[in-house]
Motif scaffolding. Sequence first.
Motif, PDB file in Angstrom:
ATOM      1  N   PHE A 149       1.117   4.010 -14.423  1.00 32.40           N
ATOM      2  CA  PHE A 149       0.319   3.151 -13.557  1.00 32.40           C
ATOM      3  C   PHE A 149       1.219   2.039 -13.031  1.00 32.40           C
ATOM      4  O   PHE A 149       2.286   1.764 -13.593  1.00 32.40           O
ATOM      5  N   ALA A 150       0.801   1.427 -11.945  1.00 30.15           N
ATOM      6  CA  ALA A 150       1.562   0.320 -11.362  1.00 30.15           C
ATOM      7  C   ALA A 150       0.605  -0.664 -10.704  1.00 30.15           C
ATOM      8  O   ALA A 150      -0.387  -0.253 -10.084  1.00 30.15           O
ATOM      9  N   LEU A 151       0.879  -1.934 -10.865  1.00 32.64           N
ATOM     10  CA  LEU A 151       0.099  -3.006 -10.238  1.00 32.64           C
ATOM     11  C   LEU A 151       1.064  -3.886  -9.456  1.00 32.64           C
ATOM     12  O   LEU A 151       2.088  -4.316  -9.986  1.00 32.64           O
ATOM     13  N   LEU A 152       0.762  -4.131  -8.192  1.00 35.63           N
ATOM     14  CA  LEU A 152       1.601  -4.971  -7.352  1.00 35.63           C
ATOM     15  C   LEU A 152       0.869  -6.279  -7.067  1.00 35.63           C
ATOM     16  O   LEU A 152      -0.164  -6.284  -6.382  1.00 35.63           O
ATOM     17  N   TYR A 153       1.385  -7.364  -7.639  1.00 34.21           N
ATOM     18  CA  TYR A 153       0.802  -8.683  -7.432  1.00 34.21           C
ATOM     19  C   TYR A 153       1.708  -9.490  -6.502  1.00 34.21           C
ATOM     20  O   TYR A 153       2.934  -9.381  -6.562  1.00 34.21           O
ATOM     21  N   VAL A 154       1.082 -10.301  -5.661  1.00 29.73           N
ATOM     22  CA  VAL A 154       1.808 -11.126  -4.691  1.00 29.73           C
ATOM     23  C   VAL A 154       1.440 -12.592  -4.925  1.00 29.73           C
ATOM     24  O   VAL A 154       0.266 -12.919  -5.148  1.00 29.73           O
ATOM     25  N   VAL A 155       2.448 -13.452  -4.867  1.00 21.77           N
ATOM     26  CA  VAL A 155       2.223 -14.894  -5.038  1.00 21.77           C
ATOM     27  C   VAL A 155       2.631 -15.604  -3.741  1.00 21.77           C
ATOM     28  O   VAL A 155       3.791 -15.537  -3.331  1.00 21.77           O
ATOM     29  N   ASP A 161       0.826  -1.208   0.000  1.00 21.37           N
ATOM     30  CA  ASP A 161       0.000   0.000   0.000  1.00 21.37           C
ATOM     31  C   ASP A 161       0.861   1.259   0.000  1.00 21.37           C
ATOM     32  O   ASP A 161       0.599   2.212  -0.750  1.00 21.37           O
ATOM     33  N   GLN A 162       1.880   1.272   0.850  1.00 18.69           N
ATOM     34  CA  GLN A 162       2.757   2.438   0.944  1.00 18.69           C
ATOM     35  C   GLN A 162       3.550   2.631  -0.343  1.00 18.69           C
ATOM     36  O   GLN A 162       3.774   3.765  -0.794  1.00 18.69           O
ATOM     37  N   ALA A 163       3.989   1.524  -0.948  1.00 19.42           N
ATOM     38  CA  ALA A 163       4.731   1.615  -2.209  1.00 19.42           C
ATOM     39  C   ALA A 163       3.852   2.205  -3.305  1.00 19.42           C
ATOM     40  O   ALA A 163       4.295   3.054  -4.094  1.00 19.42           O
ATOM     41  N   ALA A 164       2.598   1.770  -3.363  1.00 16.04           N
ATOM     42  CA  ALA A 164       1.674   2.293  -4.368  1.00 16.04           C
ATOM     43  C   ALA A 164       1.454   3.790  -4.189  1.00 16.04           C
ATOM     44  O   ALA A 164       1.382   4.551  -5.162  1.00 16.04           O
ATOM     45  N   LYS A 165       1.355   4.247  -2.937  1.00 15.11           N
ATOM     46  CA  LYS A 165       1.168   5.672  -2.666  1.00 15.11           C
ATOM     47  C   LYS A 165       2.384   6.479  -3.133  1.00 15.11           C
ATOM     48  O   LYS A 165       2.237   7.583  -3.676  1.00 15.11           O
ATOM     49  N   LEU A 176      -3.732  -9.419  -6.561  1.00 21.06           N
ATOM     50  CA  LEU A 176      -3.472  -7.994  -6.658  1.00 21.06           C
ATOM     51  C   LEU A 176      -3.453  -7.395  -5.254  1.00 21.06           C
ATOM     52  O   LEU A 176      -4.462  -7.387  -4.553  1.00 21.06           O
ATOM     53  N   ALA A 177      -2.289  -6.885  -4.853  1.00 20.41           N
ATOM     54  CA  ALA A 177      -2.135  -6.343  -3.509  1.00 20.41           C
ATOM     55  C   ALA A 177      -2.298  -4.834  -3.458  1.00 20.41           C
ATOM     56  O   ALA A 177      -2.728  -4.286  -2.444  1.00 20.41           O
ATOM     57  N   ALA A 178      -1.961  -4.128  -4.530  1.00 10.77           N
ATOM     58  CA  ALA A 178      -2.081  -2.670  -4.561  1.00 10.77           C
ATOM     59  C   ALA A 178      -2.012  -2.200  -6.003  1.00 10.77           C
ATOM     60  O   ALA A 178      -1.473  -2.891  -6.874  1.00 10.77           O
ATOM     61  N   ALA A 179      -2.559  -1.023  -6.257  1.00 10.08           N
ATOM     62  CA  ALA A 179      -2.557  -0.475  -7.609  1.00 10.08           C
ATOM     63  C   ALA A 179      -2.571   1.043  -7.553  1.00 10.08           C
ATOM     64  O   ALA A 179      -3.059   1.636  -6.597  1.00 10.08           O
ATOM     65  N   THR A 180      -2.034   1.658  -8.590  1.00 10.96           N
ATOM     66  CA  THR A 180      -2.096   3.105  -8.733  1.00 10.96           C
ATOM     67  C   THR A 180      -2.196   3.427 -10.214  1.00 10.96           C
ATOM     68  O   THR A 180      -1.610   2.754 -11.053  1.00 10.96           O
ATOM     69  N   GLY A 181      -2.990   4.427 -10.534  1.00  6.59           N
ATOM     70  CA  GLY A 181      -3.152   4.821 -11.928  1.00  6.59           C
ATOM     71  C   GLY A 181      -4.200   4.031 -12.671  1.00  6.59           C
ATOM     72  O   GLY A 181      -4.550   4.380 -13.800  1.00  6.59           O
ATOM     73  N   LEU A 226       4.504   5.588  -5.540  1.00  9.49           N
ATOM     74  CA  LEU A 226       4.524   5.562  -6.999  1.00  9.49           C
ATOM     75  C   LEU A 226       3.496   6.521  -7.593  1.00  9.49           C
ATOM     76  O   LEU A 226       3.721   7.109  -8.654  1.00  9.49           O
ATOM     77  N   ALA A 227       2.367   6.684  -6.903  1.00  8.78           N
ATOM     78  CA  ALA A 227       1.303   7.554  -7.398  1.00  8.78           C
ATOM     79  C   ALA A 227       1.732   9.012  -7.460  1.00  8.78           C
ATOM     80  O   ALA A 227       1.137   9.812  -8.199  1.00  8.78           O
ATOM     81  N   ARG A 228       2.769   9.382  -6.711  1.00  7.22           N
ATOM     82  CA  ARG A 228       3.210  10.774  -6.693  1.00  7.22           C
ATOM     83  C   ARG A 228       4.106  11.113  -7.869  1.00  7.22           C
ATOM     84  O   ARG A 228       4.526  12.273  -8.027  1.00  7.22           O
ATOM     85  N   ASN A 229       4.441  10.133  -8.690  1.00  7.14           N
ATOM     86  CA  ASN A 229       5.293  10.396  -9.854  1.00  7.14           C
ATOM     87  C   ASN A 229       4.657   9.793 -11.102  1.00  7.14           C
ATOM     88  O   ASN A 229       5.097   8.776 -11.609  1.00  7.14           O
ATOM     89  N   ARG A 230       3.604  10.446 -11.572  1.00  5.66           N
ATOM     90  CA  ARG A 230       2.908   9.960 -12.766  1.00  5.66           C
ATOM     91  C   ARG A 230       3.713  10.216 -14.037  1.00  5.66           C
ATOM     92  O   ARG A 230       3.398   9.669 -15.091  1.00  5.66           O
ATOM     93  N   HIS A 231       4.723  11.091 -13.969  1.00 10.64           N
ATOM     94  CA  HIS A 231       5.560  11.321 -15.146  1.00 10.64           C
ATOM     95  C   HIS A 231       6.302  10.048 -15.551  1.00 10.64           C
ATOM     96  O   HIS A 231       6.387   9.721 -16.731  1.00 10.64           O
ATOM     97  N   ASP A 232       6.851   9.350 -14.574  1.00  7.80           N
ATOM     98  CA  ASP A 232       7.659   8.163 -14.865  1.00  7.80           C
ATOM     99  C   ASP A 232       6.890   6.869 -14.662  1.00  7.80           C
ATOM    100  O   ASP A 232       7.243   5.844 -15.246  1.00  7.80           O
ATOM    101  N   VAL A 233       5.858   6.890 -13.813  1.00 11.90           N
ATOM    102  CA  VAL A 233       5.060   5.689 -13.533  1.00 11.90           C
ATOM    103  C   VAL A 233       3.594   6.032 -13.811  1.00 11.90           C
ATOM    104  O   VAL A 233       2.890   6.522 -12.934  1.00 11.90           O
TER     105      VAL A 233
END
Length: 271
Positions: free
Chosen positions: A211-217, A196-200, A226-231, A202-209
Amino acid sequence: MIGQDSLSTKTLDNRALSFLAGGGELGAMIRAHDWSATPLGPPEHWPQSLKTTVGIMLTSRQPIWVGWGPELTYLYNDPYKSIIGGKHPWALGRPTREVWSEIWPDIGPMLETAMGGREGTFVEEQLLIMERNGYPEETYYTFSYSPVRGDDGLPGGIICANSDDTQRVIGERQLALLRDLAAETATAKDWREACDQAAKALARNRHDVTFALLYVVEPGAEQAELAAATGVSPGDPVAPATLALGDAAIWPIGQALAGGAAVTVDLAALA
């Protein structure tokens, strides 16, 4: 007697065009260009102020371009080739509005101010989305537009000196993102909070990221969660809640896990 007259004429021509001496590739191109087909006319008849400005431009190691006349007919030097990119050599002798049509809404008002003759303009790290190599590019430049008066005392054109800040601006932004990621996740109590914190961050830099999806296995599992997402919203077609590891139709997570290396995905194919 004829030989002396020819020699005198040749010497006069050389002196009249001496302001175009040197300048590397662009110096040679400007000397060879058919300026009579442009609003500027033959170089030997250019205003002295334009001759002086072009002479300064050609001998400078800084990227410089000069625009002259109502259309701001475009001239530039060798160091400026890295800025003009794929528009070289087409841009030489063209109207500035035609050369930089894609950024005209950004630079047009500044050029108008400079051509007013009362003051120049200066901007630092200006974002310009240029299309100089067949695709839009995010670029950042520090530059000034300084009015140049013609021989009649009225503004005849502008001279523009440039500094390319693109790599520094983008590099500093990406380093800041890495610092934010480290700081945000350092205090996480478990992996879900870390996601969750990583997604937050990443969300502050939409120029380089964009969107981002964090999947956990989980160990031994046959699907990714799907553990977190942004964009992009969770549940969107490109962000399903779960992904079978053997299904590479959307994201080849199983391939990345099996190979232990990054996998490039063609987003156009997903669309």
